[in-house]
Design a protein around this motif. Structure first.
Motif, short mmCIF file in Angstrom:
data_model
loop_
_atom_site.label_atom_id
_atom_site.label_comp_id
_atom_site.label_asym_id
_atom_site.label_seq_id
_atom_site.Cartn_x
_atom_site.Cartn_y
_atom_site.Cartn_z
N GLN A 100 42.42 35.57 37.35
CA GLN A 100 43.73 36.21 37.47
C GLN A 100 43.82 37.76 37.26
OE1 GLN A 100 46.07 34.02 34.43
NE2 GLN A 100 46.28 32.49 35.77
N ARG A 101 42.40 38.38 37.14
CA ARG A 101 42.34 39.60 37.16
C ARG A 101 43.26 40.32 35.85
NH1 ARG A 101 39.48 42.38 40.39
NH2 ARG A 101 40.44 44.18 40.26
N VAL A 102 43.20 39.67 34.79
CA VAL A 102 43.72 40.19 33.59
C VAL A 102 43.41 41.75 33.10
CG1 VAL A 102 44.30 38.04 32.42
CG2 VAL A 102 42.47 39.19 32.02
N SER A 103 44.08 42.26 32.76
CA SER A 103 43.94 43.98 32.21
C SER A 103 42.95 43.86 31.04
CB SER A 103 45.09 44.66 31.72
OG SER A 103 45.98 44.79 32.98
N GLY A 104 42.59 42.96 30.08
CA GLY A 104 41.71 42.70 29.10
C GLY A 104 42.07 41.32 28.46
N VAL A 105 40.91 41.11 27.49
CA VAL A 105 40.95 39.70 26.67
C VAL A 105 40.87 40.15 25.31
CG1 VAL A 105 39.51 37.78 26.40
CG2 VAL A 105 39.82 38.55 28.57
N LEU A 106 41.74 39.73 24.61
CA LEU A 106 41.56 39.54 22.95
C LEU A 106 40.94 38.09 22.57
CD1 LEU A 106 45.06 41.03 22.18
CD2 LEU A 106 42.69 42.34 22.68
N ILE A 107 39.94 38.32 21.84
CA ILE A 107 39.62 36.64 21.60
C ILE A 107 38.91 36.38 20.12
CG2 ILE A 107 37.34 37.48 22.69
CD1 ILE A 107 36.79 34.66 23.51
N SER A 108 39.19 35.29 19.78
CA SER A 108 38.73 35.01 18.54
C SER A 108 37.59 33.91 18.81
CB SER A 108 39.66 34.36 17.64
OG SER A 108 39.29 34.09 16.24
N PRO B 149 38.03 44.76 29.81
CA PRO B 149 37.68 45.12 28.43
C PRO B 149 37.99 43.91 27.58
CG PRO B 149 39.39 46.38 29.09
CD PRO B 149 39.02 45.70 30.21
N VAL B 150 36.89 44.00 26.55
CA VAL B 150 37.05 42.79 25.54
C VAL B 150 37.12 43.33 24.12
CG1 VAL B 150 35.85 40.66 24.56
CG2 VAL B 150 35.71 41.23 27.09
N LEU C 125 43.04 48.64 20.22
CA LEU C 125 41.66 48.93 20.56
C LEU C 125 41.25 48.61 21.97
CD1 LEU C 125 40.02 47.05 17.33
CD2 LEU C 125 40.15 49.52 17.43
N LEU C 126 42.26 47.81 22.44
CA LEU C 126 41.94 47.30 24.03
C LEU C 126 42.42 48.81 24.86
CD1 LEU C 126 40.88 44.87 25.44
CD2 LEU C 126 43.34 44.52 25.89
#
Length: 336
Positions: free
Chosen positions: A115-123, A141-142, A306-307
């Motif tokens: 989906q070409r998201v702009s960035g990923v925030l992940i736990s 970016p992650v 941060l992203l």
């Protein structure tokens, strides 16, 4: 204070999404609305976030937030903080649940990339970060959320969980408890391992106390109740007098097992309980539960910040790591 997209939207009498469209796709907005929004921008002196614009270039206007358990109110509050900061940058947040499963996490990451998201925030569920490295190489970016700076390759925001675990155990030790149990798992989840490490260090430093690990398959209320049932005979026999739970849902489940089983066990007279996260349910438990507080919404908003920084970070510049200090909130479950 810097003027935000929200301020512009309020002045123009439109939604944040409309302001975002005027900035990025004005042909999708009525001319009179474009004029009103641009007048508000001029009047307030709003300057678009260059990092956010770079983040969106060639991609969707959505970020992905992938959490361990969407049913845990801790992550709900993190998501709220992330959503508020993302809206200021003209971005939206997709919330996804790994359910503490590495396989499910991998499937979500595949979808985010397509989906070409702009960035990923992940736990993250485990310590294998190769898939996250792939995302970053592909221009996504992650940022690690609720995970410490032990992974210097990725920007991160977290609470010092080793210190938090030690804080919980020391509180029990200071109240006279000596035979502790740690309830939580699986230990492959970094946050759980860190909290157990901190609690164990505090017990070792005391010298006259002990701590036993009682593992769980997940961090849920039902698992807490299951382990609580197993702990009841040990508490009744005097083998356990203090419990550190890896999160508040586990702590609430353990407390219910103590209070509502046959021959109820009194909390805190016979056993004291400390949880972790300080969700609202901890304060409203039958016996309000002492907990280690994390700044949940601030963790979410900082992750988005941060992203945005990651999008504009110069090559060779190190990612930033934000670590908040935990705070103990004392309640009736550990009264002396």
């Amino acid at each position: 204070m810097a003027v935000s997209v929200r301020d512009v939207a309020a002045r123009a009498g439109v939604s944040v999404g409309t302001v975002s469209n005027v900035l990025n796709r004005p042909d999708h907005v009525k001319d009179e609305t474009v004029e009103r929004v641009r007048a508000a921008i001029e009047e307030l002196g709003y300057v678009p976030n260059a990092a956010a614009q770079q983040l969106r270039a060639g991609r969707s206007q959505s970020l992905a937030l992938l959490v361990l358990d969407v049913g845990n109110p801790f992550f709900t509050d993190v998501a709220r903080g992330a959503e508020a900061r993302a809206a200021e940058a003209g971005l939206t947040v997709f919330l996804a649940n790994s359910d503490e499963s590495a396989e499910r996490e991998a499937r979500h990451l595949d979808v985010f990339e397509r989906q070409r998201v702009s960035g990923v925030l992940i736990s993250p569920v485990e310590d294998d970060f190769s898939r996250l490295e792939d995302l970053r190489r592909h221009g996504i970016p992650v940022v690690l959320v609720d995970r410490g700076a032990d992974q210097p390759r990725f920007a991160s925001v977290s609470v010092d969980d080793v210190a938090g675990g030690a804080l919980a155990a020391r509180h029990l030790l200071d109240s006279g408890r000596r035979r502790l149990a740690f309830v939580g798992g699986p230990l492959r989840i970094g946050q759980v391992a860190d909290r157990f490490e901190g609690a164990s260090e505090a017990v070792r430093a005391h010298g006259e106390a002990t701590i036993q690990l009682f593992g769980t398959d997940e961090m849920s209320l039902d698992e807490g109740r299951r382990v609580g049932e197993a702990l009841r005979p040990l508490v009744r026999a005097g083998g356990i007098d203090g419990i550190v739970a890896a999160n508040d849902l586990l702590a609430i489940g353990v407390e219910r097992a103590m209070l509502f089983g046959p021959d109820p066990i009194r909390v805190p007279d016979e056993v004291s309980i400390v949880g972790y996260d300080d969700i609202s349910f901890a304060a409203s438990a039958v016996v309000p539960i002492t907990s280690v507080r994390q700044p949940r919404a601030l963790i979410g908003s900082t992750a988005v910040e941060l992203l945005l920084e990651e999008a504009g970070r110069a090559k060779g510049e190190a990612p930033r790591h934000v670590v908040f200090a935990p705070e103990l909130v004392s309640r009736e479950s550990t009264a002396r």
